[in-house]
Design a protein around this motif. Structure first.
Motif, mmCIF file in Angstrom:
data_model
loop_
_atom_site.group_PDB
_atom_site.id
_atom_site.type_symbol
_atom_site.label_atom_id
_atom_site.label_comp_id
_atom_site.label_asym_id
_atom_site.label_seq_id
_atom_site.Cartn_x
_atom_site.Cartn_y
_atom_site.Cartn_z
ATOM 1 N N LEU A 18 10.777 0.556 -3.569
ATOM 2 C CA LEU A 18 9.714 0.508 -4.576
ATOM 3 C C LEU A 18 10.307 0.316 -5.966
ATOM 4 N N THR A 19 11.364 1.041 -6.273
ATOM 5 C CA THR A 19 12.018 0.909 -7.580
ATOM 6 C C THR A 19 12.541 -0.500 -7.777
ATOM 7 N N HIS A 20 13.155 -1.072 -6.748
ATOM 8 C CA HIS A 20 13.679 -2.440 -6.840
ATOM 9 C C HIS A 20 12.558 -3.438 -7.109
ATOM 10 N N LEU A 21 11.452 -3.306 -6.376
ATOM 11 C CA LEU A 21 10.350 -4.251 -6.547
ATOM 12 C C LEU A 21 9.738 -4.147 -7.944
ATOM 13 N N ALA A 22 9.672 -2.928 -8.453
ATOM 14 C CA ALA A 22 9.129 -2.736 -9.795
ATOM 15 C C ALA A 22 10.038 -3.360 -10.846
ATOM 16 N N HIS A 40 8.402 -6.813 -11.191
ATOM 17 C CA HIS A 40 7.435 -6.267 -12.147
ATOM 18 C C HIS A 40 6.118 -5.809 -11.503
ATOM 19 N N TYR A 41 6.201 -5.375 -10.247
ATOM 20 C CA TYR A 41 5.042 -4.715 -9.658
ATOM 21 C C TYR A 41 4.828 -3.375 -10.351
ATOM 22 N N ARG A 42 3.584 -2.971 -10.474
ATOM 23 C CA ARG A 42 3.257 -1.649 -10.995
ATOM 24 C C ARG A 42 3.465 -0.644 -9.863
ATOM 25 N N PRO A 43 4.424 0.297 -10.002
ATOM 26 C CA PRO A 43 4.711 1.203 -8.886
ATOM 27 C C PRO A 43 3.784 2.417 -8.857
ATOM 28 N N TYR A 44 3.352 2.766 -7.657
ATOM 29 C CA TYR A 44 2.604 4.006 -7.437
ATOM 30 C C TYR A 44 3.342 4.812 -6.370
ATOM 31 N N ARG A 45 3.792 5.998 -6.762
ATOM 32 C CA ARG A 45 4.488 6.888 -5.834
ATOM 33 C C ARG A 45 3.551 8.000 -5.382
ATOM 34 N N GLU A 46 3.953 8.696 -4.320
ATOM 35 C CA GLU A 46 3.148 9.822 -3.855
ATOM 36 C C GLU A 46 2.962 10.827 -4.989
ATOM 37 N N CYS A 64 0.360 -4.578 -7.840
ATOM 38 C CA CYS A 64 0.694 -3.168 -7.603
ATOM 39 C C CYS A 64 1.514 -3.017 -6.327
ATOM 40 N N ALA A 65 2.408 -2.044 -6.331
ATOM 41 C CA ALA A 65 3.188 -1.699 -5.142
ATOM 42 C C ALA A 65 3.010 -0.205 -4.889
ATOM 43 N N PHE A 66 2.558 0.139 -3.684
ATOM 44 C CA PHE A 66 2.194 1.502 -3.344
ATOM 45 C C PHE A 66 3.132 2.068 -2.290
ATOM 46 N N GLU A 67 3.636 3.256 -2.535
ATOM 47 C CA GLU A 67 4.472 3.964 -1.560
ATOM 48 C C GLU A 67 3.587 4.854 -0.687
ATOM 49 N N CYS A 68 3.734 4.716 0.648
ATOM 50 C CA CYS A 68 3.061 5.624 1.595
ATOM 51 C C CYS A 68 1.558 5.690 1.374
ATOM 52 N N SER A 69 0.898 4.575 1.201
ATOM 53 C CA SER A 69 -0.524 4.597 0.863
ATOM 54 C C SER A 69 -1.420 4.021 1.950
#
Length: 263
Positions: free
Chosen positions: A19-23, A27-33, A126-131
């Motif tokens: 997720l960090t790499h993609l952001a 330039h994806y907007r990262p969303y973490r848990e 947007c890039a979402f972790e565990c969503s």
């Protein structure tokens, strides 16, 4: 490039790193848990306006950070309660009861809440972790105790809502489930060597309705649960998500392969 991404995989598969790499790279907007996410409610309390006002009254010293970590969504207030600093154990325990996961609401209410948010989402980039998986599939397996076929039906409906919005799934596949869990078990410990993650996970699985019904007590039961979960997630990727998903080896993926798939 794909409009939105869902990054999935078993614990310890490297989701946060990807997720960090993609952001950073794309330039994806990262969303973490635990973030105030438009599609995921992990570590967030779903409150009525009255419940939210009651929380402010009970914790006046936390009023400002509570407001900062709240967003209005239809008739609800969503509070990312774990991001309220120095709130104390009583606050976290109280707000945890307003999560939708782990059987805290009946199945119909759970499904409708998840699907309603998927329908309402209108974002891009947007890039979402565990969503998509993780929190939902654990609830379906351990708390609602659905058979595999009904879990697949849930995800067929879920992804039918996300596919038209340009979602793709990057899945980090942990082939050696047992070895991976043993590594996390050892790695996630404090400075004195006391395990932090595994006792929590053991209690979570063994104390769930599924764990109690099946007499789960130890490491082998945790391994069996994650092996079943991996099998289910593999079927979801193959049978439902199809070309909108990319399965990669956990922690040893090729970034160029991801780049080609993104485009």
């Amino acid at each position: 490039m794909r409009t939105n991404l869902l990054i999935e995989g078993l614990p310890g598969s490297g989701k946060s790193t990807l997720l960090t790499h993609l952001a950073q790279q794309y330039h994806y907007r990262p969303y973490r848990e635990g973030d105030l996410s438009p599609v995921e409610l992990a570590w967030c309390a779903l409150l009525t306006p009255q419940q939210w006002e009651d929380t402010l009254r009970r914790y006046p010293q936390l009023a400002q950070p509570i407001r900062e970590k709240t967003r209005a969504e239809g008739p609800h207030r969503i509070l990312a309660y774990t991001q309220v600093p120095d709130a104390g154990e009583a606050f976290y325990r109280e707000l945890e009861q307003h999560e939708i996961y782990n059987g805290r609401v009946d199945f119909d209410a759970f499904r409708e809440t998840v699907f309603r948010r998927y329908r309402a989402f209108q974002g891009a980039g947007c890039a979402f972790e565990c969503s998509l998986l993780q929190n939902s599939i654990e609830s379906l397996m351990l708390f609602y105790q659905l058979p595999d076929g009904e879990i697949l039906d849930f995800y067929e409906q879920a992804f039918s809502l996300l596919r038209p919005k340009g979602f793709g799934v990057l899945y980090l596949d942990s082939v050696q489930v047992r070895e991976n869990l043993l590594h996390i078990k050892s790695e996630r410990s404090d400075e004195a060597g006391n395990e932090l993650w595994f006792p929590m996970m053991l209690g979570f699985i063994c104390g769930s309705p599924y764990g109690l019904a099946h007499g789960c007590t130890g490491l082998e039961d945790v391994v069996a649960h994650f092996e079943r979960r991996r099998s289910l997630e593999s079927r979801i990727l193959r049978e439902i998500i199809g070309p909108d998903g990319l399965i990669l080896p956990a922690k040893h993926y090729d970034l160029k392969e991801i780049e080609r798939w993104l485009q």
